[in-house]
Design a protein around this motif. Structure first.
Motif, PDB file in Angstrom:
ATOM      1  N   LEU A   5       0.790  -1.219   0.000  1.00 38.43           N
ATOM      2  CA  LEU A   5       0.000   0.000   0.000  1.00 38.43           C
ATOM      3  C   LEU A   5       0.830   1.281   0.000  1.00 38.43           C
ATOM      4  O   LEU A   5       0.496   2.247  -0.669  1.00 38.43           O
ATOM      5  N   LEU A   6       1.937   1.300   0.739  1.00 35.61           N
ATOM      6  CA  LEU A   6       2.736   2.525   0.892  1.00 35.61           C
ATOM      7  C   LEU A   6       4.116   2.434   0.245  1.00 35.61           C
ATOM      8  O   LEU A   6       5.014   3.196   0.595  1.00 35.61           O
ATOM      9  N   GLN A   9       6.614   5.459  -0.453  1.00 39.07           N
ATOM     10  CA  GLN A   9       6.149   6.649   0.265  1.00 39.07           C
ATOM     11  C   GLN A   9       7.068   6.934   1.449  1.00 39.07           C
ATOM     12  O   GLN A   9       7.602   6.027   2.074  1.00 39.07           O
ATOM     13  N   LYS A  10       7.219   8.233   1.758  1.00 41.94           N
ATOM     14  CA  LYS A  10       8.010   8.652   2.911  1.00 41.94           C
ATOM     15  C   LYS A  10       7.091   9.333   3.908  1.00 41.94           C
ATOM     16  O   LYS A  10       6.321  10.218   3.545  1.00 41.94           O
ATOM     17  N   GLY A  11       7.185   8.889   5.166  1.00 43.62           N
ATOM     18  CA  GLY A  11       6.315   9.431   6.192  1.00 43.62           C
ATOM     19  C   GLY A  11       7.061   9.873   7.428  1.00 43.62           C
ATOM     20  O   GLY A  11       8.175   9.430   7.699  1.00 43.62           O
ATOM     21  N   ARG A  32       5.714  -2.029   7.267  1.00 43.16           N
ATOM     22  CA  ARG A  32       5.354  -3.321   6.674  1.00 43.16           C
ATOM     23  C   ARG A  32       4.696  -3.123   5.292  1.00 43.16           C
ATOM     24  O   ARG A  32       4.849  -3.949   4.406  1.00 43.16           O
ATOM     25  N   GLU A  33       4.003  -2.000   5.124  1.00 44.03           N
ATOM     26  CA  GLU A  33       3.346  -1.697   3.849  1.00 44.03           C
ATOM     27  C   GLU A  33       4.267  -0.972   2.874  1.00 44.03           C
ATOM     28  O   GLU A  33       3.825  -0.519   1.825  1.00 44.03           O
ATOM     29  N   GLY A  34       5.544  -0.843   3.223  1.00 45.48           N
ATOM     30  CA  GLY A  34       6.526  -0.336   2.281  1.00 45.48           C
ATOM     31  C   GLY A  34       6.998   1.092   2.479  1.00 45.48           C
ATOM     32  O   GLY A  34       7.815   1.589   1.705  1.00 45.48           O
ATOM     33  N   LEU A  60      12.927  -0.400  12.151  1.00 46.22           N
ATOM     34  CA  LEU A  60      12.191   0.071  10.978  1.00 46.22           C
ATOM     35  C   LEU A  60      13.085   0.837  10.005  1.00 46.22           C
ATOM     36  O   LEU A  60      12.591   1.442   9.058  1.00 46.22           O
ATOM     37  N   GLU A  61      14.399   0.811  10.259  1.00 44.33           N
ATOM     38  CA  GLU A  61      15.377   1.438   9.370  1.00 44.33           C
ATOM     39  C   GLU A  61      15.015   2.893   9.072  1.00 44.33           C
ATOM     40  O   GLU A  61      14.911   3.310   7.926  1.00 44.33           O
TER      41      GLU A  61
END
Length: 111
Positions: A5-6, A9-11, A32-34, A60-61
């Motif tokens: 899903l992600l 993407q950067k959050g 987990r969703e990328g 989570l790097e």
């Protein structure tokens, strides 16, 4: 081919208190969703807040982890300048910042 899903993407996840917080679970799901993630923590002289965050952000790097007290404009400016250097852009932000007096946190739930 499995798409997440992600993916790509950067959050930014703001307000991870510890590994049991809602924000930590949100971060783990996004990862987990990328998604690639960055985090803030409160500055404190003993480094306890950073240590608590690292238990979440290291696996989570994290792209970026930095101090940011959102009640201080100067800290916000420095944090987002440093974040931009590491990530260039943000696709999403998770706001999970909260405050409660310590005596409220230590009291029983019914109080």
């Amino acid at each position: 081919m499995i798409m997440t899903l992600l993916a790509g993407q950067k959050g930014l996840i703001m307000g991870v208190a510890n590994s049991r917080s809602i924000a930590a679970s949100v971060a783990e799901t996004c990862y987990r969703e990328g998604a690639r993630l960055s985090f803030n923590h409160l500055s404190d002289p003993k480094g306890k807040m950073l240590d608590r965050l690292k238990s979440v952000s290291d696996p989570l790097e994290a792209l970026y982890v930095g101090p940011c007290d959102v009640s201080q404009d100067q800290e916000l400016d420095v944090f987002f300048k440093n974040l931009e250097e590491k990530t260039e852009k943000l696709d999403f932000l998770v706001h999970s910042i909260a405050f409660a007096p310590l005596e409220d946190i230590r009291s029983s739930t019914l109080e």
